[in-house]
Design a protein around this motif. Structure first.
Motif, PDB file in Angstrom:
ATOM      1  N   ILE A  74       0.854  -1.196   0.000  1.00 60.98           N
ATOM      2  CA  ILE A  74       0.000   0.000   0.000  1.00 60.98           C
ATOM      3  C   ILE A  74       0.885   1.240   0.000  1.00 60.98           C
ATOM      4  N   ASN A  75       0.725   2.085  -1.006  1.00 62.43           N
ATOM      5  CA  ASN A  75       1.383   3.389  -1.046  1.00 62.43           C
ATOM      6  C   ASN A  75       0.406   4.425  -0.507  1.00 62.43           C
ATOM      7  N   ALA A  76       0.614   4.850   0.734  1.00 65.52           N
ATOM      8  CA  ALA A  76      -0.290   5.823   1.369  1.00 65.52           C
ATOM      9  C   ALA A  76       0.398   7.180   1.367  1.00 65.52           C
ATOM     10  N   PHE A  77       0.059   8.000   0.383  1.00 61.04           N
ATOM     11  CA  PHE A  77       0.699   9.309   0.223  1.00 61.04           C
ATOM     12  C   PHE A  77      -0.265  10.405   0.692  1.00 61.04           C
ATOM     13  N   PHE A  78       0.034  10.949   1.881  1.00 59.84           N
ATOM     14  CA  PHE A  78      -0.771  12.035   2.429  1.00 59.84           C
ATOM     15  C   PHE A  78      -0.277  13.386   1.892  1.00 59.84           C
ATOM     16  N   GLU A  79       0.815  13.347   1.165  1.00 53.29           N
ATOM     17  CA  GLU A  79       1.411  14.545   0.563  1.00 53.29           C
ATOM     18  C   GLU A  79       1.737  14.189  -0.884  1.00 53.29           C
ATOM     19  N   ASN A  80       1.446  15.074  -1.802  1.00 53.93           N
ATOM     20  CA  ASN A  80       1.612  14.775  -3.215  1.00 53.93           C
ATOM     21  C   ASN A  80       3.086  14.615  -3.607  1.00 53.93           C
ATOM     22  N   SER A  81       3.340  13.664  -4.476  1.00 58.74           N
ATOM     23  CA  SER A  81       4.655  13.503  -5.093  1.00 58.74           C
ATOM     24  C   SER A  81       4.528  12.499  -6.222  1.00 58.74           C
ATOM     25  N   THR A  82       4.364  12.988  -7.422  1.00 57.08           N
ATOM     26  CA  THR A  82       4.189  12.110  -8.574  1.00 57.08           C
ATOM     27  C   THR A  82       5.419  11.232  -8.781  1.00 57.08           C
ATOM     28  N   ARG A  83       6.594  11.829  -8.676  1.00 55.27           N
ATOM     29  CA  ARG A  83       7.843  11.114  -8.955  1.00 55.27           C
ATOM     30  C   ARG A  83       8.069   9.960  -7.967  1.00 55.27           C
ATOM     31  N   THR A  84       7.952  10.233  -6.669  1.00 58.70           N
ATOM     32  CA  THR A  84       8.227   9.201  -5.660  1.00 58.70           C
ATOM     33  C   THR A  84       7.152   8.125  -5.675  1.00 58.70           C
ATOM     34  N   LEU A  85       5.894   8.526  -5.816  1.00 61.82           N
ATOM     35  CA  LEU A  85       4.811   7.542  -5.865  1.00 61.82           C
ATOM     36  C   LEU A  85       4.988   6.607  -7.054  1.00 61.82           C
ATOM     37  N   LEU A  86       5.281   7.162  -8.215  1.00 61.45           N
ATOM     38  CA  LEU A  86       5.458   6.342  -9.414  1.00 61.45           C
ATOM     39  C   LEU A  86       6.644   5.398  -9.254  1.00 61.45           C
ATOM     40  N   SER A  87       7.711   5.882  -8.634  1.00 64.73           N
ATOM     41  CA  SER A  87       8.905   5.063  -8.442  1.00 64.73           C
ATOM     42  C   SER A  87       8.596   3.864  -7.543  1.00 64.73           C
ATOM     43  N   PHE A  88       7.882   4.095  -6.432  1.00 62.93           N
ATOM     44  CA  PHE A  88       7.516   2.980  -5.546  1.00 62.93           C
ATOM     45  C   PHE A  88       6.533   2.036  -6.237  1.00 62.93           C
ATOM     46  N   GLU A  89       5.624   2.590  -7.026  1.00 67.75           N
ATOM     47  CA  GLU A  89       4.646   1.737  -7.714  1.00 67.75           C
ATOM     48  C   GLU A  89       5.342   0.830  -8.729  1.00 67.75           C
ATOM     49  N   ILE A  90       6.253   1.384  -9.507  1.00 71.51           N
ATOM     50  CA  ILE A  90       6.996   0.576 -10.474  1.00 71.51           C
ATOM     51  C   ILE A  90       7.836  -0.475  -9.752  1.00 71.51           C
ATOM     52  N   ALA A  91       8.500  -0.074  -8.668  1.00 71.27           N
ATOM     53  CA  ALA A  91       9.338  -1.016  -7.916  1.00 71.27           C
ATOM     54  C   ALA A  91       8.509  -2.189  -7.405  1.00 71.27           C
TER      55      ALA A  91
END
Length: 320
Positions: free
Chosen positions: A55-72
């Protein structure tokens, strides 16, 4: 490493603080294996996390970091769920602890948290049964960013030990700076921080760095120049006179870069304010800029962290 112990005896990764140098180096070594696979033209996939829920729970926006964790997570075969905070109960007044209890009840196997408040990630980690990774919390830490930066430096320079690394810009508001200071000093780099007096944390020297308010003096002979984003959204008041004046005093231009070592590496965690903290001609320099490589290393580092932190849960021999 202590005898009869595996090289990363931590349940969570909430920060670089508290990690031993060999534990940092171990995560960097683990990330190396994923770089070749990610660069391959065939299927970029490994099933070692198959059946696990990330689960990627992002309470603060960050397209780059979220995408990186999702791909990983997807490249390791995990079922990846991105929590939509804008539609979550957090916006309806749910407390952070209630959110943590809810996530735990959903039986996640690993949770990645990004939050605007320092300490929020540790608070959640204390309430859940699975490993938690910090994807950035307030001004506190951003450990995977520091690891990917260290990996980028090690691959481009062949070492970290003994290098002069200048971290420049909005140090006051930067969790990236804090995590990088902890990681790079642990690996025996000479770390300098350069910032206007208004953006320099009090007593920063206690972290084992040299502090400069004169940009040119701090750049002198640096092997790595790491620029930071000017975080105007975190500023309530006049920290800098204007973006134009800031660029004149603290922006990295080709002329200023001449103060650093001839083969100095240029880095930036992104997103960049072009023409503010860095000139486009420097950011896009194909020989000296490692900014796109930092993004690439981010996926490999996050794959390594997800793999290592779930080994005990997956019953990998020697990790229970």
């Amino acid at each position: 490493m202590p005898p009869n112990s595996h090289p990363f005896p931590h349940r969570h990764l909430t920060g670089i603080y508290g990690l031993q140098p060999w534990e940092i180096a171990f995560l960097l070594d683990e990330a190396e294996q994923w770089i070749a696979m990610n660069r391959g033209t065939a299927a970029k996939h490994d099933d070692r996390l198959a059946g696990l829920t990330l689960i990627n729970a992002f309470f603060e926006n960050s397209t780059r970091t979220l995408l990186s964790f999702e791909i990983a997570g997807k490249r390791l075969g995990a079922d990846v769920v991105n929590m939509q905070v804008a539609q979550s109960s957090v916006k309806k007044g749910e407390t952070l602890i209630d959110t943590a209890v809810t996530l735990n009840a959903m039986r996640a196997d690993v949770i990645v948290i990004r939050h605007e408040s320092s300490g929020a990630v540790q608070l959640i980690a204390d309430k859940v049964d699975c490993p938690v990774l910090n994807a950035g919390d307030g001004r506190h830490e951003h450990p995977t960013q520091a690891l990917l930066d260290a990996l980028t430096i090690r691959r481009r320079k062949g070492r970290i030990d003994g290098l002069r690394v200048a971290i420049c810009g909005d140090v006051l508001h930067s969790r990236v700076a804090r995590s990088n200071i902890l990681a790079l000093t642990a690996l025996n780099a000479e770390v300098r921080v350069i910032a206007p007096p208004t953006l320099m944390p009090t007593a920063i020297e206690r972290m084992g760095v040299k502090a400069y308010t004169d940009f040119d003096a701090g750049l002198d002979g640096a092997d790595v120049v790491m620029m930071l984003r000017l975080q105007r959204e975190r500023m309530a008041g006049g920290f800098v006179p204007s973006p134009r004046e800031y660029h004149a005093l603290y922006g990295l231009t080709p002329e200023r870069l001449e103060r650093a070592a001839p083969d100095a590496l240029v880095m930036h965690p992104g997103p960049m304010n072009r023409g503010v903290e860095i000139a486009s001609s420097v950011a896009d320099d194909p020989h000296r800029s490692a900014i796109t490589e930092q993004v690439e290393m981010g996926v490999a580092v996050r794959m390594a962290c997800l793999d290592v932190l779930t080994r005990a849960r997956r019953g990998v021999p020697g990790w229970n």
